[in-house]
Design a protein around this motif. Structure first.
Motif, PDB file in Angstrom:
ATOM      1  N   GLY A 155       7.566  -2.538 -15.530  1.00 43.79           N
ATOM      2  CA  GLY A 155       6.515  -2.090 -14.610  1.00 43.79           C
ATOM      3  C   GLY A 155       5.966  -0.722 -14.967  1.00 43.79           C
ATOM      4  N   ASN A 156       6.298  -0.236 -16.149  1.00 42.01           N
ATOM      5  CA  ASN A 156       5.892   1.113 -16.545  1.00 42.01           C
ATOM      6  C   ASN A 156       4.477   1.158 -17.102  1.00 42.01           C
ATOM      7  OD1 ASN A 156       6.624   3.907 -16.844  1.00 42.01           O
ATOM      8  ND2 ASN A 156       6.540   3.546 -19.051  1.00 42.01           N
ATOM      9  N   ILE A 157       3.962   0.018 -17.541  1.00 44.10           N
ATOM     10  CA  ILE A 157       2.623   0.029 -18.139  1.00 44.10           C
ATOM     11  C   ILE A 157       1.592   0.331 -17.056  1.00 44.10           C
ATOM     12  CG2 ILE A 157       2.122  -2.449 -17.863  1.00 44.10           C
ATOM     13  CD1 ILE A 157       1.281  -1.781 -21.099  1.00 44.10           C
ATOM     14  N   LYS A 158       0.569   1.080 -17.440  1.00 43.57           N
ATOM     15  CA  LYS A 158      -0.414   1.514 -16.435  1.00 43.57           C
ATOM     16  C   LYS A 158      -1.761   0.825 -16.657  1.00 43.57           C
ATOM     17  CE  LYS A 158       2.078   4.704 -14.250  1.00 43.57           C
ATOM     18  NZ  LYS A 158       3.374   3.988 -14.386  1.00 43.57           N
ATOM     19  N   TYR A 187       0.838  -1.199   0.000  1.00 45.10           N
ATOM     20  CA  TYR A 187       0.000   0.000   0.000  1.00 45.10           C
ATOM     21  C   TYR A 187       0.876   1.252   0.000  1.00 45.10           C
ATOM     22  CZ  TYR A 187      -3.795   3.179   1.245  1.00 45.10           C
ATOM     23  OH  TYR A 187      -4.704   4.214   1.250  1.00 45.10           O
ATOM     24  N   ALA A 188       1.885   1.241   0.859  1.00 43.86           N
ATOM     25  CA  ALA A 188       2.744   2.426   0.962  1.00 43.86           C
ATOM     26  C   ALA A 188       3.491   2.681  -0.342  1.00 43.86           C
ATOM     27  CB  ALA A 188       3.734   2.258   2.113  1.00 43.86           C
ATOM     28  N   LEU A 189       3.979   1.633  -0.971  1.00 44.12           N
ATOM     29  CA  LEU A 189       4.721   1.803  -2.226  1.00 44.12           C
ATOM     30  C   LEU A 189       3.818   2.382  -3.313  1.00 44.12           C
ATOM     31  CD1 LEU A 189       6.749  -1.553  -2.361  1.00 44.12           C
ATOM     32  CD2 LEU A 189       7.710   0.745  -2.007  1.00 44.12           C
ATOM     33  N   ARG A 190       2.621   1.835  -3.412  1.00 49.12           N
ATOM     34  CA  ARG A 190       1.728   2.255  -4.489  1.00 49.12           C
ATOM     35  C   ARG A 190       1.056   3.596  -4.187  1.00 49.12           C
ATOM     36  NH1 ARG A 190      -0.209  -0.932  -8.354  1.00 49.12           N
ATOM     37  NH2 ARG A 190      -2.238   0.093  -8.177  1.00 49.12           N
ATOM     38  N   GLU A 191       0.432   3.671  -3.021  1.00 50.87           N
ATOM     39  CA  GLU A 191      -0.419   4.825  -2.743  1.00 50.87           C
ATOM     40  C   GLU A 191       0.373   6.037  -2.257  1.00 50.87           C
ATOM     41  OE1 GLU A 191      -3.799   4.805  -3.326  1.00 50.87           O
ATOM     42  OE2 GLU A 191      -3.703   2.733  -4.036  1.00 50.87           O
ATOM     43  N   HIS A 192       1.447   5.805  -1.498  1.00 52.61           N
ATOM     44  CA  HIS A 192       2.193   6.948  -0.966  1.00 52.61           C
ATOM     45  C   HIS A 192       3.349   7.350  -1.869  1.00 52.61           C
ATOM     46  CE1 HIS A 192      -0.278   6.784   2.497  1.00 52.61           C
ATOM     47  NE2 HIS A 192       0.292   5.735   3.064  1.00 52.61           N
ATOM     48  N   LEU A 193       3.970   6.375  -2.521  1.00 54.12           N
ATOM     49  CA  LEU A 193       5.136   6.694  -3.344  1.00 54.12           C
ATOM     50  C   LEU A 193       4.845   6.622  -4.847  1.00 54.12           C
ATOM     51  CD1 LEU A 193       7.924   4.904  -1.279  1.00 54.12           C
ATOM     52  CD2 LEU A 193       7.384   7.348  -1.357  1.00 54.12           C
ATOM     53  N   GLY A 194       3.641   6.177  -5.204  1.00 54.35           N
ATOM     54  CA  GLY A 194       3.290   6.123  -6.628  1.00 54.35           C
ATOM     55  C   GLY A 194       4.089   5.090  -7.405  1.00 54.35           C
ATOM     56  N   LEU A 195       4.697   4.148  -6.689  1.00 55.06           N
ATOM     57  CA  LEU A 195       5.451   3.100  -7.390  1.00 55.06           C
ATOM     58  C   LEU A 195       4.483   1.979  -7.767  1.00 55.06           C
ATOM     59  CD1 LEU A 195       8.637   3.190  -5.142  1.00 55.06           C
ATOM     60  CD2 LEU A 195       8.446   3.947  -7.521  1.00 55.06           C
ATOM     61  N   THR A 196       3.737   2.221  -8.835  1.00 51.60           N
ATOM     62  CA  THR A 196       2.644   1.317  -9.180  1.00 51.60           C
ATOM     63  C   THR A 196       3.090   0.128 -10.026  1.00 51.60           C
ATOM     64  OG1 THR A 196       2.131   2.703 -11.071  1.00 51.60           O
ATOM     65  CG2 THR A 196       0.884   3.126  -9.059  1.00 51.60           C
ATOM     66  N   GLY A 197       4.386   0.013 -10.276  1.00 54.06           N
ATOM     67  CA  GLY A 197       4.879  -1.178 -10.974  1.00 54.06           C
ATOM     68  C   GLY A 197       4.617  -2.435 -10.161  1.00 54.06           C
ATOM     69  N   THR A 198       4.601  -2.301  -8.847  1.00 56.56           N
ATOM     70  CA  THR A 198       4.268  -3.423  -7.969  1.00 56.56           C
ATOM     71  C   THR A 198       2.745  -3.537  -7.901  1.00 56.56           C
ATOM     72  OG1 THR A 198       6.241  -2.937  -6.686  1.00 56.56           O
ATOM     73  CG2 THR A 198       4.624  -4.398  -5.668  1.00 56.56           C
ATOM     74  N   LYS A 199       2.221  -4.697  -8.296  1.00 59.11           N
ATOM     75  CA  LYS A 199       0.768  -4.842  -8.441  1.00 59.11           C
ATOM     76  C   LYS A 199       0.156  -5.616  -7.275  1.00 59.11           C
ATOM     77  CE  LYS A 199       1.246  -3.176 -12.598  1.00 59.11           C
ATOM     78  NZ  LYS A 199       1.140  -1.720 -12.719  1.00 59.11           N
ATOM     79  N   ASN A 200      -1.123  -5.389  -7.135  1.00 51.57           N
ATOM     80  CA  ASN A 200      -1.906  -6.090  -6.117  1.00 51.57           C
ATOM     81  C   ASN A 200      -2.821  -7.084  -6.830  1.00 51.57           C
ATOM     82  OD1 ASN A 200      -3.654  -6.873  -4.151  1.00 51.57           O
ATOM     83  ND2 ASN A 200      -4.423  -4.827  -3.668  1.00 51.57           N
ATOM     84  N   ALA A 201      -2.805  -8.343  -6.403  1.00 53.42           N
ATOM     85  CA  ALA A 201      -3.690  -9.296  -7.084  1.00 53.42           C
ATOM     86  C   ALA A 201      -4.479 -10.175  -6.134  1.00 53.42           C
ATOM     87  CB  ALA A 201      -2.907 -10.161  -8.061  1.00 53.42           C
ATOM     88  N   VAL A 230      14.738  -1.555   0.163  1.00 53.30           N
ATOM     89  CA  VAL A 230      13.595  -2.051  -0.618  1.00 53.30           C
ATOM     90  C   VAL A 230      13.894  -1.810  -2.100  1.00 53.30           C
ATOM     91  CG1 VAL A 230      11.103  -1.864  -1.018  1.00 53.30           C
ATOM     92  CG2 VAL A 230      12.049  -1.384   1.268  1.00 53.30           C
ATOM     93  N   ASN A 231      13.727  -2.846  -2.914  1.00 54.51           N
ATOM     94  CA  ASN A 231      13.857  -2.656  -4.359  1.00 54.51           C
ATOM     95  C   ASN A 231      12.602  -3.137  -5.060  1.00 54.51           C
ATOM     96  OD1 ASN A 231      16.994  -2.424  -3.922  1.00 54.51           O
ATOM     97  ND2 ASN A 231      16.512  -1.853  -6.039  1.00 54.51           N
ATOM     98  N   THR A 232      12.044  -2.256  -5.883  1.00 55.70           N
ATOM     99  CA  THR A 232      10.848  -2.619  -6.649  1.00 55.70           C
ATOM    100  C   THR A 232      11.238  -2.763  -8.113  1.00 55.70           C
ATOM    101  OG1 THR A 232      10.238  -0.356  -7.236  1.00 55.70           O
ATOM    102  CG2 THR A 232       9.495  -1.156  -5.073  1.00 55.70           C
ATOM    103  N   ILE A 233      10.282  -3.134  -8.927  1.00 53.69           N
ATOM    104  CA  ILE A 233      10.534  -3.285 -10.368  1.00 53.69           C
ATOM    105  C   ILE A 233      11.097  -1.986 -10.958  1.00 53.69           C
ATOM    106  CG2 ILE A 233       8.106  -2.734 -10.947  1.00 53.69           C
ATOM    107  CD1 ILE A 233      10.288  -5.189 -12.946  1.00 53.69           C
ATOM    108  N   GLU A 234      10.657  -0.845 -10.405  1.00 49.77           N
ATOM    109  CA  GLU A 234      11.159   0.436 -10.941  1.00 49.77           C
ATOM    110  C   GLU A 234      12.652   0.598 -10.669  1.00 49.77           C
ATOM    111  OE1 GLU A 234       8.368   0.162  -9.133  1.00 49.77           O
ATOM    112  OE2 GLU A 234       6.728   1.265 -10.100  1.00 49.77           O
TER     113      GLU A 234
END
Lengths: 154, 773
Positions: free
Chosen positions: B19-22, A31-45, A78-82
């Protein structure tokens, strides 16, 4: 140990940068990565730890970010796809057509990248165990296996 | 500079591995409102009371919407479904209320505080329960529902639709049958399990314009339904769909979009996001049909098929949605790709208190194919005939007719026999169907042939608008969605081929915008390459015409003397005399400033040709522009000691017509084969005695994992479909269709028992073998 009792600032080290987020104690790292940092490469499924789509690296090891609190990541890398750029895993996934819709792909790339770093000589059994947690509904898995083998230089 | 057939990487490849695709859910904004579904906890119950007071007390909750707030029913063919349950719930997990809050957490907490009182009703837990005399009525007002398209619900019953196919003369068929075989089959409902759960955002501007972002295969249908139910002009509605994270038919249904609109309306038009949890994805949103089938086949002693009498009972769940359309599609192709002159098929879309259903890869064909192909193996056994030989001698061919009496040609059918011949080689059939190893383990093979046509509406349409950039590169504007199938890239390949330009200079965008892009029916039925492809080619021809006519003025010659290739328009007899297209695409300017021509904009459109509805009494009709035929095989290693097995090999040979992009075609077909084996090997919703789904999570609903897959081989043969772009037939989902049947046939041979149900867990084989219920 860092204690967190209420909403407040956390300093996270993400993709080699120090980032401050204001999080709740119960906020997951996902949640923190996506919602607070905008690192949306990490997905929720699934958010139940059953699909590994949300995998990130903690100090180089793959971890399901839906199963880790943001506060638990304090003091760790922490390392994400980005943060993974130019990995041989990415080249191999491109060469072997090892993805279709691309939703689960970051989880695979991150996991396989860690495998490459930590077990460069991985045999079949190790590869299969490492990747058995990641779910993909588009591919036949065969091309993902070929890509991982290619990245490992085999 | 040929592009077709060369193997072009996906246009969006780099975005996907970085991971760039939206996707829709990747839009993060502090102003976004969040909605959460409250879902029913009974499969069948009256709603007595919904208490929202405690939910309103949760800080951040801004609105609560219930069934009382929406006065309409929705549905694809038959409007039978309230967007939020109003008087009663008809399946476990049905949306009952919607809580809108200023954070995801508050919406979730609010949803947990909504209290619902029920009065339980007896649940209809199977299609046979549903058809029993005196069965509880799931829809009391079935006769009053509005029919949007041809559908035949039967009042005072649980039958949403009945489709009949009558071909030839059954009396004659049975009289000519020396051997008959009959069997019944049971296949459970299951789920698509796209990795991206369904996600929508909706907002309403102060002037009433509506914008919906959705993970959908059907943006233009969303626009139509928002317009129909909320009485808004279609021109004031914009639906935007970015790349979709897997869909497999599931995202062709319109469900959350209507709810998100109501949620936005409830908070003054602010943008609201509604996303399914995985559990809601499995039970609340529509899944895959279940099927019970009874098949009776008759043949001569030599093995010629004479008669088929078939009943398909589709478990469409609580609402008909696309389940009714799939019932038609199943009936139209009911025999599989075999020449049978006497056919009687009754296909019923049956209401149960199970989750409702929608399209799924293969559009019901994998289910009935399991029944037909298993029966064929049983027939072969009775005839003491090789199962491959039985299929080969009865394989449907040009000159025959389909069950709905469409005349078959090389163009609209392809070559089933050739697919069977090649599969036989690839699976090494001649080694023997069953081989026992020294360790006692049994290697066995199973076969299946398959076919499918599109079953699209008779007026399904597509369009394309092509524009140029100043550098001479091309932009393709189409309304087809990228769901992982690689269609955007395939369209670029076809445009590059027709315009003889580098495919690297053809740009596509992942996003579809109903305001900017021409309408494309839906991204379903493996029809994008066909329909959007036809439109793109027409637009290319339009461009060529414009380029030649402008260049003919510049080069002072007749347009007939010119050709386009490699970014130039040149004299065919003297390519050194040319004009670069960068000088033409935005109008040609002479040295003195005079300009001619204007922008080159390519326009193309396509509408289905010669399709008809099926006759309600006989099924006669033309339901698709052509078939894709194929054959598949699976080899397993079975342990007779504990009934476990490994899947060793899986082979598919499909008649692709023409393979536009071998890289993507191979990958997509292999992926669908994997899904088909996963489905057959382990998948199915499990219900309690009262109809509660007991495996609504990925922990309990298992799909195939890495390293469990067999070795896959995919090959194509190419019998062109003349009216298809470059001859390319629909391709993709077909990889799935024969897999469950081939696995069932392999395991039945290995275990020496007739396995006529799915999933084929070791326990299934054990219980059938032991004669346990």
């Amino acid at each position: 140990m860092f204690q967190m009792l209420d909403i407040g600032p956390l300093e996270l080290n993400v993709n080699g940068e120090k980032r401050t987020v204001v999080a709740r104690p119960a906020d997951t790292l996902l949640y923190a990565l996506r919602e607070h940092l905008g690192l949306t490469g990490t997905k929720n499924a699934c958010e139940t730890g059953d699909c590994d789509v949300c995998t990130v690296l903690i100090d180089g090891w793959p971890v399901k970010s839906c199963h880790m609190l943001a506060v638990e990541a304090v003091g760790h890398q922490v390392n994400t796809i980005e943060g993974i750029k130019g990995s041989p895993v990415q080249t191999a996934f491109l060469a072997k057509e090892a993805f279709q819709c691309g939703y689960c792909t970051p989880g695979y790339i991150v996991t396989a990248h860690a495998l490459l770093t930590l077990h460069p000589d991985a045999e079949d059994e190790v590869i299969n165990e490492w990747l058995a947690g990641n779910l993909c509904r588009c591919t036949g898995y065969q091309e993902i296996k070929e890509a991982v083998l290619m990245a490992l230089g085999r | 500079m040929g592009a077709v057939g060369t193997g072009v990487p996906r246009k969006e490849a780099k975005d996907k591995v970085t991971g760039n695709i939206k996707f829709v859910g990747d839009y993060i904004s502090p102003g976004l409102m969040h909605a959460r579904l409250v879902t029913g906890t009974y499969a069948h119950a009256l709603l007595k009371n919904i208490q929202t007071a405690a939910a309103w007390r949760v800080p951040g909750v801004k609105a609560i919407v219930t069934g009382k707030d929406c006065s309409f029913l929705t549905g694809a063919y038959l409007e039978d479904r309230p967007p939020l349950a109003a008087d009663k719930v008809r399946y476990y997990g049905e949306p009952v209320a919607l809580v809108v809050a200023d954070s995801e957490l508050a919406a979730k907490q609010g949803a947990e505080e909504v209290r619902i009182e029920y009065e339980p009703l007896p649940a209809v837990n199977s299609v046979h329960d549903a058809l029993r005399p005196g069965a509880p009525r799931i829809h009391e007002n079935l006769g009053e529902y509005r029919r949007v398209k041809p559908v035949f619900p039967e009042t005072n019953s649980n039958i949403a639709d009945r489709v009949k196919v009558r071909k030839g003369d059954m009396g004659k068929g049975w009289a000519g049958s020396e051997i008959t075989v009959e069997a019944s089959f049971h296949l459970p409902q299951s789920d698509h399990v796209a990795m991206e759960t369904r996600c929508v955002r909706a907002e309403i501007a102060p002037d009433g314009r509506v914008t919906i972002h959705s993970s959908s295969q059907a943006p233009f249908v969303i626009r139509k339904l928002i317009s129909r139910y909320f009485l808004i002009d279609t021109g004031k509605i914009t639906v935007i769909v970015p790349a979709v994270g897997g869909s497999f038919g599931g995202k062709a249904a319109v469900q959350l979009e209507l709810l998100a609109y109501m949620a936005s309306q409830a908070v003054g038009g602010r943008q609201v996001k509604l996303v399914n949890t995985r559990e809601q994805e499995i039970i609340s949103s529509p899944g895959r049909i279940g099927l019970d089938a009874e098949v009776r086949l008759g043949a001569t002693k030599e093995g010629q098929l004479m008669a088929a009498e078939i009943t398909y009972l589709v478990d469409g769940g609580a609402y008909s949605d696309i389940g009714a359309v799939m019932t038609k599609s199943i009936a139209a192709d009911c025999t599989g790709p075999y020449k049978i002159d006497n056919v009687q098929c009754d296909a019923l879309c049956v209401y149960t208190n199970h989750p409702y259903t929608t399209s799924y890869t293969g559009f019901g064909h994998a289910s009935y194919t399991f029944a037909i192909e298993r029966t064929l193996d049983m027939l072969a056994k009775k005839l003491k005939m090789d199962p491959w030989q039985l299929r080969r001698m009865n394989a449907i061919a040009p000159g025959d007719t389909s069950p709905t009496l469409t005349g078959l040609t090389t163009s609209n059918l392809g070559d089933t026999g050739k697919c069977l011949d090649r599969v036989k080689q690839l699976i090494n059939w001649d080694e023997g169907q069953v081989v026992t190893g020294q360790d006692g383990k049994i290697r066995a093979k199973g076969l299946s042939a398959l076919w499918k046509t599109s079953s699209t509406p008779t007026d399904a349409r597509s369009g394309a608008i092509l524009t140029f950039n100043p550098d001479g590169s091309l932009n393709i504007g189409v309304g087809a969605v990228e769901i992982g199938q690689g269609s955007k890239t395939n369209l670029a390949v076809m445009a590059a081929e027709r315009l003889k330009m580098d495919v690297g200079k053809v740009h596509v965008m992942m996003e579809v915008n109903t305001h900017a892009h021409p309408e494309h029916f839906k991204t379903v039925a493996s029809m994008t390459t066909f329909m959007a492809g036809r439109a793109v080619l027409e637009a290319c021809d339009d461009i060529i015409h414009q380029l030649l006519s402008m260049a003919s003025i510049v080069l002072r010659c007749s347009p007939e003397d010119l050709d386009v290739a490699g970014g130039r328009v040149f004299l065919t007899d003297n390519p050194n005399m040319y004009v670069d297209i960068t000088e033409l695409v935005h109008g040609y300017k002479y040295e003195n400033g005079n300009s001619i021509g204007g922008q080159v904009i390519g326009r193309g459109s396509y509408i289905m040709r010669h399709l008809t509805e099926m006759d309600p009494e006989t099924g006669k009709g033309n339901v698709g522009p052509g078939w894709t035929v194929g054959a598949e095989a699976v080899e397993v290693e079975f342990d007779p000691g504990d009934f476990t097995y490994k899947m060793l090999k899986a082979v598919a040979v499909l008649d692709a017509g023409k393979v536009i992009n071998p890289r993507i075609a191979q990958a997509v077909v292999m992926g669908r084969m994997n899904m088909g084996l996963s489905l057959a090997n382990r998948e199915g919703l499990i219900y309690s005695g009262s109809g509660v789904v007991e495996n609504a999570s990925l922990r309990d609903y298992k799909i195939m994992r890495f390293a469990e897959q067999p070795q896959y081989t995919v090959e194509f043969i190419e019998t062109p479909q003349i009216d298809a772009p470059y001859g390319a037939r629909g391709l993709g989902e077909h990889g799935l269709i024969g897999m469950p049947a081939a696995l069932g046939n392999a395991l039945s041979a290995a275990a020496r028992v007739e396995l006529n149900q799915l999933p084929l867990l070791p326990e299934t084989i054990w219980s059938v073998k032991e004669g346990r219920p």
